[in-house]
Design an enzyme around this catalytic site. Structure first.
Site, PDB file in Angstrom:
ATOM      1  N   ALA A  13      -6.243  96.097  61.883  1.00 35.93           N
ATOM      2  CA  ALA A  13      -6.176  95.419  60.576  1.00 35.93           C
ATOM      3  C   ALA A  13      -7.013  96.142  59.522  1.00 35.93           C
ATOM      4  CB  ALA A  13      -6.644  93.973  60.712  1.00 35.93           C
ATOM      5  N   ASN A 107     -21.425 102.666  66.226  1.00 30.91           N
ATOM      6  CA  ASN A 107     -20.046 102.896  66.687  1.00 30.91           C
ATOM      7  C   ASN A 107     -19.994 103.387  68.129  1.00 30.91           C
ATOM      8  OD1 ASN A 107     -18.970 102.058  64.301  1.00 30.91           O
ATOM      9  ND2 ASN A 107     -18.535 104.107  63.492  1.00 30.91           N
ATOM     10  N   GLY A 132     -12.227 106.968  65.106  1.00 31.89           N
ATOM     11  CA  GLY A 132     -13.459 106.321  64.633  1.00 31.89           C
ATOM     12  C   GLY A 132     -14.620 107.292  64.668  1.00 31.89           C
ATOM     13  N   ASN A 133     -15.403 107.319  63.619  1.00 30.84           N
ATOM     14  CA  ASN A 133     -16.477 108.322  63.475  1.00 30.84           C
ATOM     15  C   ASN A 133     -17.790 107.915  64.130  1.00 30.84           C
ATOM     16  OD1 ASN A 133     -15.451 110.588  62.118  1.00 30.84           O
ATOM     17  ND2 ASN A 133     -15.298 109.404  60.220  1.00 30.84           N
ATOM     18  N   ASP A 161      -8.824 117.671  58.945  1.00 29.81           N
ATOM     19  CA  ASP A 161      -9.525 118.870  58.463  1.00 29.81           C
ATOM     20  C   ASP A 161      -8.571 120.067  58.419  1.00 29.81           C
ATOM     21  OD1 ASP A 161     -11.968 117.304  58.630  1.00 29.81           O
ATOM     22  OD2 ASP A 161     -11.669 117.494  60.784  1.00 29.81           O
ATOM     23  N   ARG A 164      -6.383 119.579  55.450  1.00 25.88           N
ATOM     24  CA  ARG A 164      -7.146 119.840  54.219  1.00 25.88           C
ATOM     25  C   ARG A 164      -7.296 121.347  54.000  1.00 25.88           C
ATOM     26  NH1 ARG A 164     -11.720 115.185  55.544  1.00 25.88           N
ATOM     27  NH2 ARG A 164     -10.676 113.490  54.421  1.00 25.88           N
ATOM     28  N   HIS A 189     -16.127 117.190  63.607  1.00 28.13           N
ATOM     29  CA  HIS A 189     -15.546 116.594  62.396  1.00 28.13           C
ATOM     30  C   HIS A 189     -16.714 116.135  61.514  1.00 28.13           C
ATOM     31  CE1 HIS A 189     -13.067 114.393  59.639  1.00 28.13           C
ATOM     32  NE2 HIS A 189     -13.643 113.252  59.949  1.00 28.13           N
TER      33      HIS A 189
HETATM   34  P1  NAD Z   1     -12.041  99.789  58.238  1.00 26.30           P
HETATM   35  O1  NAD Z   1     -13.415  99.184  58.168  1.00 26.30           O
HETATM   36  O2  NAD Z   1     -11.102  99.566  57.116  1.00 26.30           O
HETATM   37  O3  NAD Z   1     -11.322  99.293  59.559  1.00 26.30           O
HETATM   38  C1  NAD Z   1     -11.951  99.334  60.800  1.00 26.30           C
HETATM   39  C2  NAD Z   1     -11.385  98.184  61.592  1.00 26.30           C
HETATM   40  O4  NAD Z   1     -11.889  98.282  62.918  1.00 26.30           O
HETATM   41  C3  NAD Z   1     -11.820  96.807  61.060  1.00 26.30           C
HETATM   42  O5  NAD Z   1     -10.674  95.995  60.867  1.00 26.30           O
HETATM   43  C4  NAD Z   1     -12.715  96.258  62.169  1.00 26.30           C
HETATM   44  O6  NAD Z   1     -12.612  94.841  62.308  1.00 26.30           O
HETATM   45  C5  NAD Z   1     -12.160  96.979  63.371  1.00 26.30           C
HETATM   46  N1  NAD Z   1     -13.070  97.065  64.510  1.00 26.30           N
HETATM   47  C6  NAD Z   1     -14.408  97.204  64.497  1.00 26.30           C
HETATM   48  N2  NAD Z   1     -14.890  97.193  65.746  1.00 26.30           N
HETATM   49  C7  NAD Z   1     -13.810  97.077  66.570  1.00 26.30           C
HETATM   50  C8  NAD Z   1     -13.663  96.986  67.967  1.00 26.30           C
HETATM   51  N3  NAD Z   1     -14.728  97.038  68.786  1.00 26.30           N
HETATM   52  N4  NAD Z   1     -12.413  96.869  68.475  1.00 26.30           N
HETATM   53  C9  NAD Z   1     -11.339  96.799  67.673  1.00 26.30           C
HETATM   54  N5  NAD Z   1     -11.423  96.856  66.330  1.00 26.30           N
HETATM   55  C10 NAD Z   1     -12.653  96.994  65.786  1.00 26.30           C
HETATM   56  O7  NAD Z   1     -12.245 101.342  58.514  1.00 26.30           O
HETATM   57  P2  NAD Z   1     -11.161 102.519  58.391  1.00 26.30           P
HETATM   58  O8  NAD Z   1     -11.203 103.049  57.005  1.00 26.30           O
HETATM   59  O9  NAD Z   1      -9.876 102.076  58.952  1.00 26.30           O
HETATM   60  O10 NAD Z   1     -11.857 103.634  59.317  1.00 26.30           O
HETATM   61  C11 NAD Z   1     -11.960 103.445  60.705  1.00 26.30           C
HETATM   62  C12 NAD Z   1     -12.802 104.557  61.304  1.00 26.30           C
HETATM   63  O11 NAD Z   1     -12.120 105.814  61.177  1.00 26.30           O
HETATM   64  C13 NAD Z   1     -14.163 104.770  60.639  1.00 26.30           C
HETATM   65  O12 NAD Z   1     -15.148 105.029  61.627  1.00 26.30           O
HETATM   66  C14 NAD Z   1     -13.941 105.995  59.769  1.00 26.30           C
HETATM   67  O13 NAD Z   1     -15.144 106.667  59.479  1.00 26.30           O
HETATM   68  C15 NAD Z   1     -13.037 106.797  60.670  1.00 26.30           C
HETATM   69  N6  NAD Z   1     -12.272 107.894  60.045  1.00 26.30           N
HETATM   70  C16 NAD Z   1     -12.134 109.027  60.766  1.00 26.30           C
HETATM   71  C17 NAD Z   1     -11.393 110.089  60.243  1.00 26.30           C
HETATM   72  C18 NAD Z   1     -11.233 111.362  61.013  1.00 26.30           C
HETATM   73  O14 NAD Z   1     -10.693 112.337  60.460  1.00 26.30           O
HETATM   74  N7  NAD Z   1     -11.661 111.454  62.274  1.00 26.30           N
HETATM   75  C19 NAD Z   1     -10.808 109.966  58.983  1.00 26.30           C
HETATM   76  C20 NAD Z   1     -10.967 108.777  58.278  1.00 26.30           C
HETATM   77  C21 NAD Z   1     -11.723 107.736  58.821  1.00 26.30           C
HETATM   78  C1  LMR Z   2     -12.886 111.828  56.444  1.00 28.87           C
HETATM   79  O1  LMR Z   2     -13.100 112.993  56.787  1.00 28.87           O
HETATM   80  O2  LMR Z   2     -12.281 111.545  55.397  1.00 28.87           O
HETATM   81  C2  LMR Z   2     -13.348 110.718  57.347  1.00 28.87           C
HETATM   82  O3  LMR Z   2     -14.056 111.214  58.443  1.00 28.87           O
HETATM   83  C3  LMR Z   2     -14.111 109.652  56.623  1.00 28.87           C
HETATM   84  C4  LMR Z   2     -15.491 110.112  56.251  1.00 28.87           C
HETATM   85  O4  LMR Z   2     -16.454 109.397  56.544  1.00 28.87           O
HETATM   86  O5  LMR Z   2     -15.627 111.177  55.634  1.00 28.87           O
END
Ligand code: NAD
Ligand code: LMR
Length: 327
Positions: A13, A107, A132-133, A161, A164, A189
Protein backbone atom coordinates in the site's frame (compact mmCIF):
# COMPACT_ATOMS: atom_id res chain seq x y z
CA UNK A 1 -3.17 -20.67 -20.50
CA UNK A 2 -0.10 -21.02 -18.21
CA UNK A 3 -0.49 -21.81 -14.50
CA UNK A 4 -0.60 -18.57 -12.49
CA UNK A 5 2.53 -17.67 -10.55
CA UNK A 6 2.28 -16.28 -7.04
CA UNK A 7 3.90 -12.91 -6.54
CA UNK A 8 4.22 -11.64 -2.96
CA UNK A 9 4.76 -7.90 -2.55
CA UNK A 10 5.53 -6.25 0.79
CA UNK A 11 4.73 -2.60 1.38
CA UNK A 12 1.93 -3.08 -1.12
CA UNK A 13 0.00 0.00 0.00
CA UNK A 14 3.05 2.25 -0.12
CA UNK A 15 4.21 4.69 -2.78
CA UNK A 16 6.18 2.17 -4.82
CA UNK A 17 3.46 -0.44 -4.39
CA UNK A 18 0.94 1.91 -5.94
CA UNK A 19 3.00 2.16 -9.12
CA UNK A 20 4.16 -1.44 -9.11
CA UNK A 21 1.11 -3.64 -8.65
CA UNK A 22 -0.70 -2.43 -11.73
CA UNK A 23 2.36 -3.09 -13.89
CA UNK A 24 2.66 -6.64 -12.54
CA UNK A 25 -1.04 -7.32 -13.05
CA UNK A 26 -0.93 -5.93 -16.59
CA UNK A 27 1.77 -8.41 -17.64
CA UNK A 28 4.71 -5.97 -17.81
CA UNK A 29 6.80 -7.97 -15.35
CA UNK A 30 6.20 -11.60 -16.32
CA UNK A 31 4.92 -11.26 -19.85
CA UNK A 32 1.58 -10.97 -21.61
CA UNK A 33 0.77 -14.71 -21.33
CA UNK A 34 1.68 -15.28 -17.69
CA UNK A 35 -1.22 -15.08 -15.21
CA UNK A 36 -0.41 -13.93 -11.67
CA UNK A 37 -1.86 -14.12 -8.18
CA UNK A 38 -0.85 -11.09 -6.14
CA UNK A 39 -0.17 -11.74 -2.45
CA UNK A 40 -0.12 -8.30 -0.89
CA UNK A 41 1.56 -7.87 2.47
CA UNK A 42 1.34 -4.78 4.62
CA UNK A 43 2.49 -3.80 8.08
CA UNK A 44 -0.03 -4.68 10.84
CA UNK A 45 -1.19 -1.08 11.01
CA UNK A 46 -4.86 -0.16 10.57
CA UNK A 47 -4.21 2.74 8.21
CA UNK A 48 -1.94 0.68 5.96
CA UNK A 49 -4.35 -2.25 5.83
CA UNK A 50 -7.25 0.07 5.03
CA UNK A 51 -5.23 1.65 2.23
CA UNK A 52 -4.42 -1.85 0.97
CA UNK A 53 -8.15 -2.58 0.67
CA UNK A 54 -8.47 0.45 -1.58
CA UNK A 55 -5.55 -0.66 -3.74
CA UNK A 56 -7.10 -4.12 -4.10
CA UNK A 57 -10.39 -2.50 -5.13
CA UNK A 58 -8.58 -0.54 -7.81
CA UNK A 59 -6.85 -3.68 -9.05
CA UNK A 60 -10.29 -5.31 -9.36
CA UNK A 61 -11.54 -2.25 -11.20
CA UNK A 62 -8.80 -2.57 -13.81
CA UNK A 63 -10.22 -5.96 -14.88
CA UNK A 64 -6.75 -7.20 -15.79
CA UNK A 65 -7.19 -10.52 -17.65
CA UNK A 66 -3.92 -11.89 -16.18
CA UNK A 67 -4.82 -11.19 -12.55
CA UNK A 68 -6.20 -14.44 -11.15
CA UNK A 69 -6.41 -13.58 -7.46
CA UNK A 70 -5.48 -11.10 -4.75
CA UNK A 71 -4.49 -11.97 -1.18
CA UNK A 72 -4.41 -9.12 1.36
CA UNK A 73 -2.66 -9.78 4.64
CA UNK A 74 -0.50 -8.49 7.48
CA UNK A 75 0.74 -12.01 8.16
CA UNK A 76 3.94 -12.84 6.27
CA UNK A 77 3.25 -16.58 6.68
CA UNK A 78 0.07 -16.08 4.63
CA UNK A 79 1.54 -13.58 2.21
CA UNK A 80 4.67 -15.55 1.31
CA UNK A 81 2.90 -18.94 1.22
CA UNK A 82 3.93 -20.78 -1.96
CA UNK A 83 5.19 -17.51 -3.49
CA UNK A 84 7.32 -17.94 -6.61
CA UNK A 85 8.54 -14.35 -6.40
CA UNK A 86 8.90 -12.31 -3.21
CA UNK A 87 9.30 -8.59 -3.90
CA UNK A 88 10.47 -6.95 -0.68
CA UNK A 89 9.57 -3.30 -0.97
CA UNK A 90 8.04 -2.62 2.46
CA UNK A 91 10.45 -0.57 4.56
CA UNK A 92 10.83 3.03 5.70
CA UNK A 93 12.01 5.49 3.05
CA UNK A 94 14.56 8.15 3.99
CA UNK A 95 13.77 11.83 4.29
CA UNK A 96 15.81 14.90 3.34
CA UNK A 97 19.32 14.96 4.81
CA UNK A 98 19.43 11.23 5.55
CA UNK A 99 21.60 8.58 3.95
CA UNK A 100 20.04 5.21 3.12
CA UNK A 101 22.35 3.55 5.66
CA UNK A 102 20.64 5.67 8.37
CA UNK A 103 17.63 3.37 7.88
CA UNK A 104 19.59 0.25 8.63
CA UNK A 105 18.69 -0.44 12.27
CA UNK A 106 14.95 0.15 11.70
CA UNK A 107 14.62 -1.55 8.34
CA UNK A 108 17.21 -4.29 8.81
CA UNK A 109 15.12 -6.11 11.41
CA UNK A 110 12.16 -6.39 8.99
CA UNK A 111 14.34 -8.57 6.77
CA UNK A 112 15.29 -11.00 9.55
CA UNK A 113 11.71 -12.15 10.04
CA UNK A 114 10.81 -11.99 6.37
CA UNK A 115 13.89 -14.01 5.39
CA UNK A 116 12.91 -16.70 7.89
CA UNK A 117 9.27 -16.87 6.80
CA UNK A 118 10.13 -16.93 3.10
CA UNK A 119 12.55 -19.76 3.72
CA UNK A 120 9.84 -21.66 5.59
CA UNK A 121 6.79 -21.17 3.36
CA UNK A 122 7.64 -19.84 -0.11
CA UNK A 123 7.68 -22.09 -3.19
CA UNK A 124 10.68 -24.34 -3.78
CA UNK A 125 11.61 -22.17 -6.80
CA UNK A 126 11.19 -18.86 -4.92
CA UNK A 127 13.16 -15.83 -6.07
CA UNK A 128 13.54 -12.80 -3.83
CA UNK A 129 14.17 -9.23 -4.97
CA UNK A 130 14.86 -6.55 -2.35
CA UNK A 131 14.04 -2.87 -2.88
CA UNK A 132 13.62 -1.57 0.71
CA UNK A 133 16.67 0.47 1.70
CA UNK A 134 19.50 0.00 2.26
CA UNK A 135 18.69 -2.67 -0.29
CA UNK A 136 22.03 -4.52 -0.57
CA UNK A 137 22.44 -5.03 3.15
CA UNK A 138 18.76 -5.81 3.76
CA UNK A 139 19.06 -8.48 1.07
CA UNK A 140 22.12 -9.91 2.80
CA UNK A 141 20.21 -10.01 6.11
CA UNK A 142 17.24 -11.83 4.52
CA UNK A 143 19.50 -14.31 2.70
CA UNK A 144 21.43 -15.05 5.89
CA UNK A 145 18.22 -16.39 7.48
CA UNK A 146 17.63 -18.95 4.75
CA UNK A 147 18.58 -22.56 5.30
CA UNK A 148 16.56 -24.04 2.40
CA UNK A 149 16.80 -21.41 -0.34
CA UNK A 150 20.29 -20.80 -1.76
CA UNK A 151 21.88 -17.36 -1.49
CA UNK A 152 21.80 -16.75 -5.25
CA UNK A 153 17.98 -16.59 -5.11
CA UNK A 154 18.29 -13.32 -3.15
CA UNK A 155 19.00 -10.26 -5.28
CA UNK A 156 18.83 -6.55 -4.52
CA UNK A 157 17.86 -3.84 -6.96
CA UNK A 158 20.45 -1.59 -8.57
CA UNK A 159 18.49 -1.35 -11.81
CA UNK A 160 17.24 2.13 -11.02
CA UNK A 161 20.87 3.21 -10.93
CA UNK A 162 21.58 1.47 -14.24
CA UNK A 163 18.59 3.18 -15.83
CA UNK A 164 19.68 6.54 -14.41
CA UNK A 165 23.20 6.05 -15.75
CA UNK A 166 21.94 5.10 -19.21
CA UNK A 167 19.75 8.16 -19.32
CA UNK A 168 22.56 10.52 -18.22
CA UNK A 169 24.99 9.13 -20.82
CA UNK A 170 22.39 9.48 -23.58
CA UNK A 171 21.68 13.09 -22.63
CA UNK A 172 25.38 14.00 -22.52
CA UNK A 173 26.10 12.34 -25.89
CA UNK A 174 22.92 13.80 -27.43
CA UNK A 175 21.79 10.38 -28.64
CA UNK A 176 18.66 8.32 -28.28
CA UNK A 177 18.55 6.34 -25.06
CA UNK A 178 18.59 3.05 -26.95
CA UNK A 179 22.02 3.89 -28.40
CA UNK A 180 23.57 3.43 -24.93
CA UNK A 181 24.38 -0.16 -23.99
CA UNK A 182 26.37 -2.14 -21.43
CA UNK A 183 26.36 0.38 -18.61
CA UNK A 184 26.47 -1.62 -15.40
CA UNK A 185 26.42 -0.71 -11.72
CA UNK A 186 28.96 -2.06 -9.24
CA UNK A 187 28.63 -2.06 -5.47
CA UNK A 188 26.14 -0.46 -3.13
CA UNK A 189 22.86 1.28 -3.92
CA UNK A 190 24.24 4.45 -2.33
CA UNK A 191 26.28 7.47 -3.46
CA UNK A 192 29.35 5.21 -3.49
CA UNK A 193 27.96 3.04 -6.33
CA UNK A 194 30.10 2.85 -9.46
CA UNK A 195 28.54 3.13 -12.92
CA UNK A 196 31.33 1.57 -15.02
CA UNK A 197 31.30 3.96 -17.96
CA UNK A 198 34.49 2.56 -19.51
CA UNK A 199 32.63 -0.60 -20.56
CA UNK A 200 29.56 1.18 -21.93
CA UNK A 201 29.01 1.70 -25.62
CA UNK A 202 27.18 4.41 -27.53
CA UNK A 203 26.06 3.48 -31.03
CA UNK A 204 28.52 0.58 -30.86
CA UNK A 205 31.52 2.80 -30.01
CA UNK A 206 33.18 2.90 -26.57
CA UNK A 207 31.31 5.53 -24.53
CA UNK A 208 34.68 7.11 -23.71
CA UNK A 209 35.33 7.65 -27.43
CA UNK A 210 31.99 9.43 -27.84
CA UNK A 211 32.09 11.36 -24.56
CA UNK A 212 35.73 12.41 -24.43
CA UNK A 213 35.27 14.61 -21.35
CA UNK A 214 36.79 12.16 -18.86
CA UNK A 215 36.55 14.69 -16.04
CA UNK A 216 32.77 14.69 -16.55
CA UNK A 217 32.60 10.91 -16.61
CA UNK A 218 34.70 10.50 -13.46
CA UNK A 219 33.09 13.42 -11.61
CA UNK A 220 29.62 14.82 -12.34
CA UNK A 221 28.39 11.67 -14.12
CA UNK A 222 29.19 9.32 -11.21
CA UNK A 223 27.96 11.91 -8.72
CA UNK A 224 24.66 12.56 -10.52
CA UNK A 225 23.86 8.86 -10.72
CA UNK A 226 24.98 8.24 -7.13
CA UNK A 227 23.01 11.13 -5.67
CA UNK A 228 19.94 11.00 -7.90
CA UNK A 229 17.77 9.55 -5.14
CA UNK A 230 18.59 12.50 -2.86
CA UNK A 231 17.94 14.99 -5.70
CA UNK A 232 14.48 13.48 -6.19
CA UNK A 233 13.73 13.66 -2.46
CA UNK A 234 14.82 17.31 -2.45
CA UNK A 235 12.57 18.12 -5.41
CA UNK A 236 9.55 15.92 -4.70
CA UNK A 237 9.56 15.89 -0.92
CA UNK A 238 9.48 12.09 -0.96
CA UNK A 239 11.60 9.39 -2.48
CA UNK A 240 11.40 8.07 -6.00
CA UNK A 241 8.43 5.77 -6.49
CA UNK A 242 7.30 5.39 -10.10
CA UNK A 243 10.87 5.08 -11.37
CA UNK A 244 11.69 2.62 -8.58
CA UNK A 245 8.65 0.50 -9.45
CA UNK A 246 9.63 0.65 -13.12
CA UNK A 247 13.17 -0.46 -12.24
CA UNK A 248 11.80 -3.43 -10.31
CA UNK A 249 9.71 -4.40 -13.33
CA UNK A 250 12.94 -4.22 -15.38
CA UNK A 251 14.94 -6.15 -12.73
CA UNK A 252 12.51 -9.07 -12.69
CA UNK A 253 11.69 -8.96 -16.41
CA UNK A 254 15.42 -9.21 -17.20
CA UNK A 255 15.80 -12.04 -14.68
CA UNK A 256 13.08 -14.09 -16.41
CA UNK A 257 14.44 -13.39 -19.90
CA UNK A 258 17.24 -15.80 -20.89
CA UNK A 259 20.16 -13.95 -22.48
CA UNK A 260 19.38 -10.59 -20.84
CA UNK A 261 22.48 -8.81 -19.50
CA UNK A 262 21.79 -6.41 -16.67
CA UNK A 263 22.92 -5.17 -13.25
CA UNK A 264 21.70 -6.77 -10.04
CA UNK A 265 23.18 -6.95 -6.55
CA UNK A 266 24.18 -10.51 -5.67
CA UNK A 267 26.34 -12.24 -3.08
CA UNK A 268 29.74 -11.21 -4.34
CA UNK A 269 31.66 -14.43 -3.62
CA UNK A 270 34.77 -12.25 -3.98
CA UNK A 271 34.13 -11.25 -7.58
CA UNK A 272 35.60 -7.94 -8.75
CA UNK A 273 37.46 -7.69 -5.42
CA UNK A 274 34.34 -7.31 -3.25
CA UNK A 275 34.28 -8.92 0.18
CA UNK A 276 32.91 -12.41 -0.35
CA UNK A 277 29.87 -12.02 1.90
CA UNK A 278 28.48 -8.64 0.82
CA UNK A 279 25.74 -8.18 -1.77
CA UNK A 280 27.23 -6.01 -4.51
CA UNK A 281 25.89 -4.74 -7.82
CA UNK A 282 27.52 -6.34 -10.86
CA UNK A 283 26.58 -7.45 -14.37
CA UNK A 284 24.84 -10.78 -14.85
CA UNK A 285 23.52 -12.76 -17.80
CA UNK A 286 20.18 -14.52 -17.29
CA UNK A 287 20.57 -18.22 -18.10
CA UNK A 288 17.16 -19.82 -17.51
CA UNK A 289 14.13 -17.93 -16.16
CA UNK A 290 15.02 -16.75 -12.64
CA UNK A 291 18.66 -17.90 -12.82
CA UNK A 292 21.79 -16.06 -13.89
CA UNK A 293 25.54 -16.19 -14.15
CA UNK A 294 27.74 -13.31 -13.08
CA UNK A 295 29.79 -11.81 -15.90
CA UNK A 296 33.33 -11.75 -14.56
CA UNK A 297 35.23 -10.83 -17.70
CA UNK A 298 35.25 -7.03 -17.39
CA UNK A 299 38.71 -5.64 -16.71
CA UNK A 300 38.86 -2.66 -14.35
CA UNK A 301 41.28 0.26 -14.75
CA UNK A 302 42.83 2.03 -11.74
CA UNK A 303 39.99 4.53 -11.49
CA UNK A 304 37.38 1.74 -11.50
CA UNK A 305 39.37 -0.25 -8.95
CA UNK A 306 39.47 2.73 -6.57
CA UNK A 307 35.70 3.29 -6.94
CA UNK A 308 35.00 -0.41 -6.31
CA UNK A 309 37.26 -0.39 -3.26
CA UNK A 310 35.32 2.57 -1.83
CA UNK A 311 31.87 1.06 -2.37
CA UNK A 312 33.10 -2.30 -1.05
CA UNK A 313 34.39 -0.58 2.09
CA UNK A 314 30.94 0.88 2.70
CA UNK A 315 29.24 -2.48 2.17
CA UNK A 316 31.66 -4.15 4.58
CA UNK A 317 30.96 -1.43 7.16
CA UNK A 318 27.20 -1.93 6.76
CA UNK A 319 27.70 -5.66 7.22
CA UNK A 320 29.67 -5.06 10.43
CA UNK A 321 26.96 -2.67 11.66
CA UNK A 322 24.26 -5.37 11.35
CA UNK A 323 26.42 -8.28 12.49
CA UNK A 324 23.81 -9.10 15.16
CA UNK A 325 21.12 -9.49 12.47
CA UNK A 326 23.04 -12.03 10.39
CA UNK A 327 22.73 -15.76 11.06
P1 NAD B 1 6.32 4.04 1.63
O1 NAD B 1 6.53 4.52 3.04
O2 NAD B 1 5.44 4.83 0.74
O3 NAD B 1 5.76 2.56 1.67
C1 NAD B 1 6.34 1.57 2.45
C2 NAD B 1 5.23 0.64 2.84
O4 NAD B 1 5.81 -0.47 3.51
C3 NAD B 1 4.22 1.26 3.82
O5 NAD B 1 2.91 1.09 3.32
C4 NAD B 1 4.43 0.48 5.11
O6 NAD B 1 3.23 0.30 5.85
C5 NAD B 1 4.95 -0.83 4.57
N1 NAD B 1 5.70 -1.64 5.52
C6 NAD B 1 6.52 -1.22 6.50
N2 NAD B 1 6.99 -2.26 7.20
C7 NAD B 1 6.46 -3.38 6.61
C8 NAD B 1 6.56 -4.75 6.90
N3 NAD B 1 7.31 -5.21 7.91
N4 NAD B 1 5.89 -5.62 6.10
C9 NAD B 1 5.12 -5.18 5.08
N5 NAD B 1 4.98 -3.88 4.79
C10 NAD B 1 5.65 -2.98 5.55
O7 NAD B 1 7.77 3.85 1.00
P2 NAD B 1 8.15 3.65 -0.55
O8 NAD B 1 8.37 4.99 -1.15
O9 NAD B 1 7.20 2.72 -1.18
O10 NAD B 1 9.60 2.99 -0.39
C11 NAD B 1 9.75 1.70 0.15
C12 NAD B 1 11.22 1.39 0.34
O11 NAD B 1 11.88 1.31 -0.93
C13 NAD B 1 12.00 2.44 1.14
O12 NAD B 1 12.91 1.80 2.02
C14 NAD B 1 12.75 3.21 0.06
O13 NAD B 1 13.89 3.86 0.57
C15 NAD B 1 13.09 2.08 -0.88
N6 NAD B 1 13.49 2.45 -2.25
C16 NAD B 1 14.48 1.73 -2.81
C17 NAD B 1 14.88 2.02 -4.12
C18 NAD B 1 15.99 1.24 -4.76
O14 NAD B 1 16.42 1.61 -5.87
N7 NAD B 1 16.51 0.17 -4.16
C19 NAD B 1 14.25 3.04 -4.83
C20 NAD B 1 13.22 3.75 -4.21
C21 NAD B 1 12.85 3.45 -2.90
C1 LMR C 1 16.45 6.10 -4.85
O1 LMR C 1 17.59 5.85 -5.24
O2 LMR C 1 15.71 6.91 -5.43
C2 LMR C 1 15.93 5.37 -3.64
O3 LMR C 1 16.91 4.55 -3.08
C3 LMR C 1 15.32 6.29 -2.62
C4 LMR C 1 16.37 7.06 -1.88
O4 LMR C 1 16.34 7.07 -0.64
O5 LMR C 1 17.22 7.70 -2.52
Amino acid sequence: MKTPIRVAVTGAAGQIGYSLLFRIASGAMFGPDQPVILQLIEAPVEKALKALEGVAMELDDCAFPLLKGIVQTADPAVGFKDANWCLLVGAKPRGPGMERADLLKDNGKIFIGQGQVIDAVAAADARIAVVGNPANTNCMIAASQAKRLPADRFTAMVRLDQNRAQSQLAKKAGVDLTAVKDIFIYGNHSPSMFPAFAHATINGQPATAVITDSAWLQGPFCETVGKRGAAIIAARGSSSAASAANALVDHVRSLVTPGAIHSIAVKSEGRYGFDANVWAGMPVRTTTPGSYEVITSYVMDDFAKSKIAATNKELAEERAFVADMIQ
